[in-house]
Design an enzyme around this catalytic site. Structure first.
Site, PDB file in Angstrom:
ATOM      1  N   LYS A 189       7.517   3.554  -9.882  1.00 46.24           N
ATOM      2  CA  LYS A 189       7.255   4.397  -8.711  1.00 46.24           C
ATOM      3  C   LYS A 189       6.763   5.767  -9.156  1.00 46.24           C
ATOM      4  CE  LYS A 189      10.725   2.528  -5.491  1.00 46.24           C
ATOM      5  NZ  LYS A 189       9.796   2.043  -4.461  1.00 46.24           N
TER       6      LYS A 189
ATOM      7  N   ARG B 254      14.030  -8.125  -2.294  1.00 47.76           N
ATOM      8  CA  ARG B 254      13.962  -9.492  -1.768  1.00 47.76           C
ATOM      9  C   ARG B 254      14.369 -10.511  -2.837  1.00 47.76           C
ATOM     10  NH1 ARG B 254       7.744  -8.520  -0.273  1.00 47.76           N
ATOM     11  NH2 ARG B 254       8.585  -6.405  -0.248  1.00 47.76           N
TER      12      ARG B 254
HETATM   13  N1  BES Z   1      13.399   0.207  -2.164  1.00 48.31           N
HETATM   14  C1  BES Z   1      12.030   0.044  -1.835  1.00 48.31           C
HETATM   15  C2  BES Z   1      11.753   0.263  -0.366  1.00 48.31           C
HETATM   16  C3  BES Z   1      11.909   1.667   0.123  1.00 48.31           C
HETATM   17  C4  BES Z   1      10.855   2.551   0.066  1.00 48.31           C
HETATM   18  C5  BES Z   1      13.091   2.069   0.691  1.00 48.31           C
HETATM   19  C6  BES Z   1      11.022   3.840   0.533  1.00 48.31           C
HETATM   20  C7  BES Z   1      13.252   3.345   1.152  1.00 48.31           C
HETATM   21  C8  BES Z   1      12.210   4.233   1.086  1.00 48.31           C
HETATM   22  C9  BES Z   1      11.592  -1.367  -2.201  1.00 48.31           C
HETATM   23  O1  BES Z   1      12.222  -1.949  -3.273  1.00 48.31           O
HETATM   24  C10 BES Z   1      10.144  -1.272  -2.558  1.00 48.31           C
HETATM   25  O2  BES Z   1       9.841  -0.642  -3.510  1.00 48.31           O
HETATM   26  N2  BES Z   1       9.287  -1.921  -1.770  1.00 48.31           N
HETATM   27  C11 BES Z   1       7.894  -1.888  -1.995  1.00 48.31           C
HETATM   28  C12 BES Z   1       7.355  -3.288  -1.834  1.00 48.31           C
HETATM   29  C13 BES Z   1       5.920  -3.442  -2.264  1.00 48.31           C
HETATM   30  C14 BES Z   1       5.808  -3.331  -3.776  1.00 48.31           C
HETATM   31  C15 BES Z   1       5.437  -4.786  -1.793  1.00 48.31           C
HETATM   32  C16 BES Z   1       7.276  -0.957  -0.974  1.00 48.31           C
HETATM   33  O3  BES Z   1       7.693  -0.950   0.164  1.00 48.31           O
HETATM   34  O4  BES Z   1       6.379  -0.198  -1.362  1.00 48.31           O
HETATM   35 MN    MN Z   2      11.340  -1.419  -5.116  1.00 50.32          MN
END
Ligand code: BES
Ligand code: MN
Ligand code: ZN
Length: 469
Positions: A250, A324
């Protein structure tokens, strides 16, 4: 932990009530009633120094909300609590209207109790927060208030767990919190170690957690409210104690708040504390899928294929779609052990914020009646959900060329739904529902129901859902 025990029940008004919280309409000295009406023109809560006209030193008068929807009542009492804190009050008495229905106890307690919460584990000088005595109009009201205290405990536990930085809230600390809940509710607890999970075939949970020095684990709490029945209602929570994104790292701004990525597990644990406190007569199990999504030489890579507990092969298209994966094993385990319903909660997608903001929690379900019951439970709890669709075309998004599923959908298209249909696969046709709490579980500014930070959203809804089974 913090913030508990600020509310107590009383049978009568004490001679020296401290600050007095009342609804408009209770009998107040004329000048005070007039001043309250004047303030109601710009605020729903009036704050009036008593100037010797009343034994209380401060009067906080609530404008009765239009209608008696739980959410409006909750907010009204939350606004009152917020005023008490703002005024620096340390001792207050709230007078519950004589004619208040016992049903109003929950909105009152959850409004006031959430407003008085602060997270001060790392503060040198804790703020002087008020203790509030609630003058109950009847034994029936008191009974409902006591039940509401149990729900409040659950909400505040969830907030504490989510607010705690990842350094102090790793898999071991989350396990300790679950053991505390098991002890105080009399539930059974099983903790499946990383080694045990690996042996059992939980290839998804263990793959996500393997790059961290803090080992992943599956935590299961069991509440036996109907000892003669075997089936149970299962909750599953995403417990990523910190989400770096993995090798699909990230960017800094996106990583900063990722201590909150165990919010689903914290919600499920908060609901366990509430439902255990209420001693509900249903069989329940709470599955917490706990791991840290870290970066190291042994981290899972984009393009890898892993195998979940139920044998489903999964192509990892993005290591940041880890929630997931851990939930796949939790849901599959619940199904294998005999769950008749599965409900998961997870901070699953950034896309949930794009879809609905922090106002409504995106909900998905594979049964209309399950979805309707969840919507009704949210209404009663003063919370809001919104069902997203699951047309078959959405399922095509998570089909893989090399494996059964892949863990991301089609670019930026319907990201929250893609994650949901991925999870649905592991429910294997059992009634299943999913709450993507990523936006609503965190508040970016102080409000009537508490400070900036963890909200404990959906703990009241999950509790109401089970109470109405
Ligand atoms: N934990 C994150 C989702 C999230 C993002 C929660 C911001 C709270 C605030 C999750 O694990 C994630 O990173 N999801 C990705 C999925 C993508 C790579 C398909 C996302 O939402 O960007
Ligand atoms: Mn994530
Ligand atoms: Zn995550």
């Amino acid at each position: 932990m913090m913030g508990r025990g600020r509310l107590t029940l009383r049978r009568s008004l004490p001679a020296r009530p401290g600050a007095l919280v009342v609804m408009e309409g209770s009998d107040l000295p004329d000048p005070i009633a007039r001043e309250a009406r004047r303030q109601f023109e710009r605020s729903s809560v009036a704050v009036i120094p008593s100037l010797g006209l009343h034994p209380a030193n401060l009067l906080v008068v609530l404008k009765p909300p239009a209608g008696d929807a739980p959410e409006a009542l909750t907010r009204a009492w939350g606004a009152a609590g917020r005023k008490l804190v703002a005024e620096g009050v340390t001792r207050a008495t709230a007078v519950v209207p004589e004619n208040a229905a016992p049903d109003n106890a929950r909105p009152l307690v959850l409004g006031l109790g959430r407003a008085l919460y602060r997270f001060e584990r790392y503060q040198e000088n804790p703020s002087p927060l008020p203790k509030v005595g609630l003058v109950s109009p009847s034994p029936a009201w008191s009974r409902q208030a006591r039940a509401a205290f149990a729900v409040l405990e659950g909400v505040l536990l969830t907030r504490d767990l989510v607010n705690t930085p990842a350094e102090d809230m790793g898999p071991a600390e989350l396990e300790a919190a679950a053991r505390d809940v098991a002890r105080s509710t009399g539930m059974k607890i099983r903790v499946l170690s990383a080694a045990r999970c690996r042996k059992m075939g939980m290839g998804a949970l263990t793959a996500v957690g393997r790059a961290s020095t803090r080992e992943p684990r599956m935590i299961v709490l069991e509440h036996r409210g109907r000892p003669r029945e075997r089936g149970f209602f299962a909750f599953a929570g995403k417990g990523i104690v910190f989400d770096t994104g993995g090798l699909d790292l990230k960017p800094p701004a996106g990583m900063l708040l990722m201590k909150k990525d165990m919010g689903g597990a914290a919600t499920v644990l908060g609901a366990a504390l509430a439902l255990g406190g209420l001693k509900v007569r249903h069989n329940l199990r709470f599955y917490l899928a706990v791991a840290e999504n870290a970066v190291a030489g042994n981290a899972i890579r984009p393009g890898d294929v892993i195998t979940a507990l139920d044998g489903t092969t999964i192509e990892i298209a993005n290591t940041d779609a880890e929630g997931r994966l851990v939930l796949a094993d939790a849901i599959a385990l619940a199904v294998r052990e005999g769950a008749h319903h599965v409900l998961d909660a997870a901070t699953l997608t950034g896309a949930a914020m794009i879809a609905l903001g922090r106002i409504r929690v995106p909900m998905m379900a594979n049964r209309d009646d399950f979805a309707a019951r969840l919507e009704a439970a949210a209404d009663r709890a003063g919370e809001r959900v919104w069902r997203l669709p699951m047309d078959p075309e959405y399922r095509d998004q998570v089909r893989s060329k090399i494996a059964v599923l892949k863990n991301v959908g089609k670019g930026r298209e319907a990201g929250t739904i893609a994650a949901g249909v991925f999870l649905e696969h592991f429910a294997a046709g059992r009634p299943w529902a999913h709450l993507d709490i990523s936006p609503a579980s965190w508040s970016d500014s102080a409000g009537d129901l508490g400070p900036e930070g963890a909200t404990g959203t959906m703990v009241p809804t999950l509790t109401s859902l089970i109470e109405a089974l």
